[in-house]
Design a protein around this motif. Structure first.
Motif, mmCIF file in Angstrom:
data_model
loop_
_atom_site.group_PDB
_atom_site.id
_atom_site.type_symbol
_atom_site.label_atom_id
_atom_site.label_comp_id
_atom_site.label_asym_id
_atom_site.label_seq_id
_atom_site.Cartn_x
_atom_site.Cartn_y
_atom_site.Cartn_z
ATOM 1 N N ILE A 98 -4.445 -72.945 -124.440
ATOM 2 C CA ILE A 98 -5.744 -72.649 -125.044
ATOM 3 C C ILE A 98 -6.271 -71.376 -124.402
ATOM 4 C CG2 ILE A 98 -8.111 -73.421 -125.400
ATOM 5 C CD1 ILE A 98 -7.043 -76.295 -125.264
ATOM 6 N N LEU A 99 -6.533 -70.373 -125.203
ATOM 7 C CA LEU A 99 -7.083 -69.106 -124.731
ATOM 8 C C LEU A 99 -8.529 -69.016 -125.196
ATOM 9 C CD1 LEU A 99 -5.467 -65.635 -124.649
ATOM 10 C CD2 LEU A 99 -7.651 -65.899 -125.827
ATOM 11 N N TYR A 100 -9.453 -68.837 -124.246
ATOM 12 C CA TYR A 100 -10.883 -68.891 -124.540
ATOM 13 C C TYR A 100 -11.559 -67.541 -124.295
ATOM 14 C CZ TYR A 100 -15.809 -70.183 -124.192
ATOM 15 O OH TYR A 100 -17.164 -70.238 -124.357
ATOM 16 N N VAL A 101 -12.434 -67.154 -125.233
ATOM 17 C CA VAL A 101 -13.183 -65.896 -125.138
ATOM 18 C C VAL A 101 -14.676 -66.230 -125.081
ATOM 19 C CG1 VAL A 101 -13.583 -63.634 -126.168
ATOM 20 C CG2 VAL A 101 -11.379 -64.781 -126.498
ATOM 21 N N HIS A 102 -15.332 -65.826 -124.007
ATOM 22 C CA HIS A 102 -16.739 -66.184 -123.782
ATOM 23 C C HIS A 102 -17.688 -65.408 -124.701
ATOM 24 C CE1 HIS A 102 -18.056 -62.442 -121.763
ATOM 25 N NE2 HIS A 102 -16.841 -62.410 -121.229
ATOM 26 N N GLY A 103 -18.887 -65.957 -124.830
ATOM 27 C CA GLY A 103 -19.946 -65.282 -125.574
ATOM 28 C C GLY A 103 -20.891 -64.536 -124.644
ATOM 29 N N GLY A 104 -22.059 -64.151 -125.212
ATOM 30 C CA GLY A 104 -23.056 -63.416 -124.445
ATOM 31 C C GLY A 104 -23.610 -62.208 -125.168
ATOM 32 N N ALA A 105 -23.689 -62.279 -126.518
ATOM 33 C CA ALA A 105 -24.283 -61.212 -127.333
ATOM 34 C C ALA A 105 -23.560 -59.875 -127.151
ATOM 35 C CB ALA A 105 -25.778 -61.072 -127.047
ATOM 36 N N TRP A 106 -22.282 -59.927 -126.824
ATOM 37 C CA TRP A 106 -21.442 -58.734 -126.642
ATOM 38 C C TRP A 106 -21.844 -57.916 -125.401
ATOM 39 C CZ3 TRP A 106 -23.416 -60.539 -131.107
ATOM 40 C CH2 TRP A 106 -22.494 -60.994 -132.058
ATOM 41 N N ARG A 107 -22.945 -58.289 -124.750
ATOM 42 C CA ARG A 107 -23.509 -57.548 -123.626
ATOM 43 C C ARG A 107 -23.384 -58.268 -122.291
ATOM 44 N NH1 ARG A 107 -27.629 -53.882 -125.328
ATOM 45 N NH2 ARG A 107 -28.019 -53.923 -127.580
ATOM 46 N N LEU A 108 -23.258 -59.585 -122.326
ATOM 47 C CA LEU A 108 -23.378 -60.417 -121.126
ATOM 48 C C LEU A 108 -22.203 -61.382 -121.038
ATOM 49 C CD1 LEU A 108 -27.143 -61.356 -121.637
ATOM 50 C CD2 LEU A 108 -26.255 -59.605 -120.076
ATOM 51 N N GLN A 151 -17.455 -68.434 -117.131
ATOM 52 C CA GLN A 151 -18.405 -69.311 -117.819
ATOM 53 C C GLN A 151 -17.660 -70.172 -118.839
ATOM 54 O OE1 GLN A 151 -21.107 -66.204 -119.128
ATOM 55 N NE2 GLN A 151 -22.459 -66.560 -117.391
ATOM 56 N N ILE A 152 -17.032 -71.209 -118.342
ATOM 57 C CA ILE A 152 -16.178 -72.046 -119.188
ATOM 58 C C ILE A 152 -16.605 -73.509 -119.208
ATOM 59 C CG2 ILE A 152 -14.162 -70.545 -118.986
ATOM 60 C CD1 ILE A 152 -13.139 -72.390 -116.773
ATOM 61 N N GLY A 153 -17.655 -73.855 -118.485
ATOM 62 C CA GLY A 153 -18.111 -75.239 -118.483
ATOM 63 C C GLY A 153 -17.028 -76.194 -118.023
ATOM 64 N N SER A 154 -16.811 -77.259 -118.793
ATOM 65 C CA SER A 154 -15.837 -78.291 -118.446
ATOM 66 C C SER A 154 -14.465 -78.049 -119.071
ATOM 67 C CB SER A 154 -16.357 -79.660 -118.922
ATOM 68 O OG SER A 154 -17.609 -79.965 -118.353
ATOM 69 N N LYS A 155 -14.316 -76.927 -119.767
ATOM 70 C CA LYS A 155 -13.116 -76.733 -120.591
ATOM 71 C C LYS A 155 -11.826 -76.733 -119.772
ATOM 72 C CE LYS A 155 -15.696 -74.011 -123.982
ATOM 73 N NZ LYS A 155 -16.968 -74.010 -123.201
ATOM 74 N N ALA A 156 -11.765 -75.945 -118.710
ATOM 75 C CA ALA A 156 -10.517 -75.847 -117.947
ATOM 76 C C ALA A 156 -10.125 -77.202 -117.359
ATOM 77 C CB ALA A 156 -10.647 -74.803 -116.844
ATOM 78 N N ALA A 158 -6.266 -69.893 -129.931
ATOM 79 C CA ALA A 158 -7.282 -68.944 -129.478
ATOM 80 C C ALA A 158 -8.657 -69.439 -129.916
ATOM 81 C CB ALA A 158 -7.008 -67.563 -130.049
ATOM 82 N N MET A 159 -9.574 -69.543 -128.955
ATOM 83 C CA MET A 159 -10.906 -70.089 -129.196
ATOM 84 C C MET A 159 -11.962 -69.133 -128.660
ATOM 85 S SD MET A 159 -12.718 -73.469 -127.412
ATOM 86 C CE MET A 159 -11.288 -74.513 -127.651
ATOM 87 N N GLY A 160 -13.076 -68.996 -129.369
ATOM 88 C CA GLY A 160 -14.190 -68.208 -128.860
ATOM 89 C C GLY A 160 -15.506 -68.812 -129.285
ATOM 90 N N HIS A 216 -16.770 -64.210 -132.677
ATOM 91 C CA HIS A 216 -16.663 -63.030 -133.530
ATOM 92 C C HIS A 216 -15.460 -62.183 -133.131
ATOM 93 C CE1 HIS A 216 -17.595 -58.641 -134.014
ATOM 94 N NE2 HIS A 216 -17.685 -59.033 -135.271
ATOM 95 N N LEU A 217 -15.306 -61.930 -131.834
ATOM 96 C CA LEU A 217 -14.247 -61.036 -131.369
ATOM 97 C C LEU A 217 -12.857 -61.617 -131.583
ATOM 98 C CD1 LEU A 217 -15.926 -59.762 -128.079
ATOM 99 C CD2 LEU A 217 -15.723 -58.549 -130.262
ATOM 100 N N VAL A 218 -12.680 -62.896 -131.279
ATOM 101 C CA VAL A 218 -11.354 -63.486 -131.461
ATOM 102 C C VAL A 218 -11.028 -63.606 -132.949
ATOM 103 C CG1 VAL A 218 -11.953 -65.954 -131.435
ATOM 104 C CG2 VAL A 218 -9.784 -65.194 -130.470
#
Length: 272
Positions: free
Chosen positions: A60-70, A75-80, A133-135, A141-143
């Motif tokens: 599982i490949l994860y891409v974080h959010g943050g309004a493209w700026r942050l 910042q993955i919470g409980s996922k890993a 792939a997850m985002g 948006h990016l993934v």
């Protein structure tokens, strides 16, 4: 809705980034040790979390959010913890934040990360042919842009709660302007190029799970995206999370196996 945009720039840039990634330095002798390792994929870095003694494990490949700026890859919470406990290799990706990089450069970096993982994750016990792939939010948006443009090809795509699938439509339903949260994307001449929906039907598309919350605009933009995918013959599954906010629909993933969004993702991941 299809515009069949020229994908050459995204594809070429992703391939260039992949070709300069320092593969030889990544194949370290401790790669199969359980735990977390941080490595460069060329353009930026990613964290690899492994279960104990993985062997050809799904990824599982994860891409974080943050309004493209942050935001950051930590910042993955409980996922890993959750997914490694179920035998997955979990990868969290960094990308250069706005304004140092615009959405297209960010999407190219995400594509480079996916391509790097496909080629190299075997050294960490993962199976590069079985990547989901997850985002979330901007990461969604990016993934989505990276995958639908053809710059990267994971086996599955999981889209978690963005309003940016179709920027022109988002502007139209927001009084003729992009909402403040999406200001990093407020370049009208790039709306079509930066909208994942523009690439629907342009080529082979992996099965997609589209998840949305009760947040403003999410139902409209997400169902529009789902309908476009379905109309183009893609295999698409929906999850309407009316009981979740924009933040909780992400933070809930992996927090409880009985959580509805976690269960929906688990069902979808059975395709890996």
């Amino acid at each position: 809705m299809k515009s069949h945009l020229n994908r050459r720039t995204l594809l070429t840039n992703a391939a260039i980034g992949l070709s300069i990634a320092p593969f030889s330095t990544m194949l370290v002798s401790t790669a199969l040790a359980a735990g977390k390792q941080s490595v460069s994929y060329g353009a930026n870095s990613l964290d690899i979390y492994t279960p104990s003694n993985p062997a050809n494990a799904p990824v599982i490949l994860y891409v974080h959010g943050g309004a493209w700026r942050l935001g950051n890859r930590g910042q993955i919470g409980s996922k890993a913890k959750y997914y490694t406990s179920k035998g997955y290799v979990f990868v969290s990706v960094s990308y250069t934040l706005y304004p140092k990089a615009d959405a297209e450069k960010q999407a190219v970096q995400v594509a480079q990360a996916i391509n790097w993982v496909k080629k190299n994750i075997g050294a960490y016990g993962g199976d590069g042919s079985r990547i989901a792939a997850m985002g979330h939010s901007a990461g969604c948006h990016l993934v989505s842009l990276a995958v639908l443009s053809g710059a990267a090809r994971p086996k599955l795509l999981i889209c978690v709660d963005t309003g940016a699938y179709d920027l022109q439509y988002l502007s139209d339903i927001s009084g003729g302007r992009i909402p403040a949260l999406y200001s990093a994307l407020n370049t009208k001449e790039k709306f079509a190029r930066w909208s994942p929906i523009s690439y629907v039907g342009n080529g082979a598309t992996p099965p997609i799970l589209v998840i949305w919350s009760k947040a403003e605009f999410r139902d409209k933009v997400s169902t529009r995206f789902v309908n476009a995918l379905s109309g183009a013959g893609a295999s698409v599954t929906s999850f309407e999370g009316n009981g979740y906010s924009h933040l909780s629909i992400n933070s809930s993933i992996g927090s409880n196996p009985n959580d509805q969004v976690t269960a929906a993702i688990d069902r979808f991941l059975s395709r890996l």
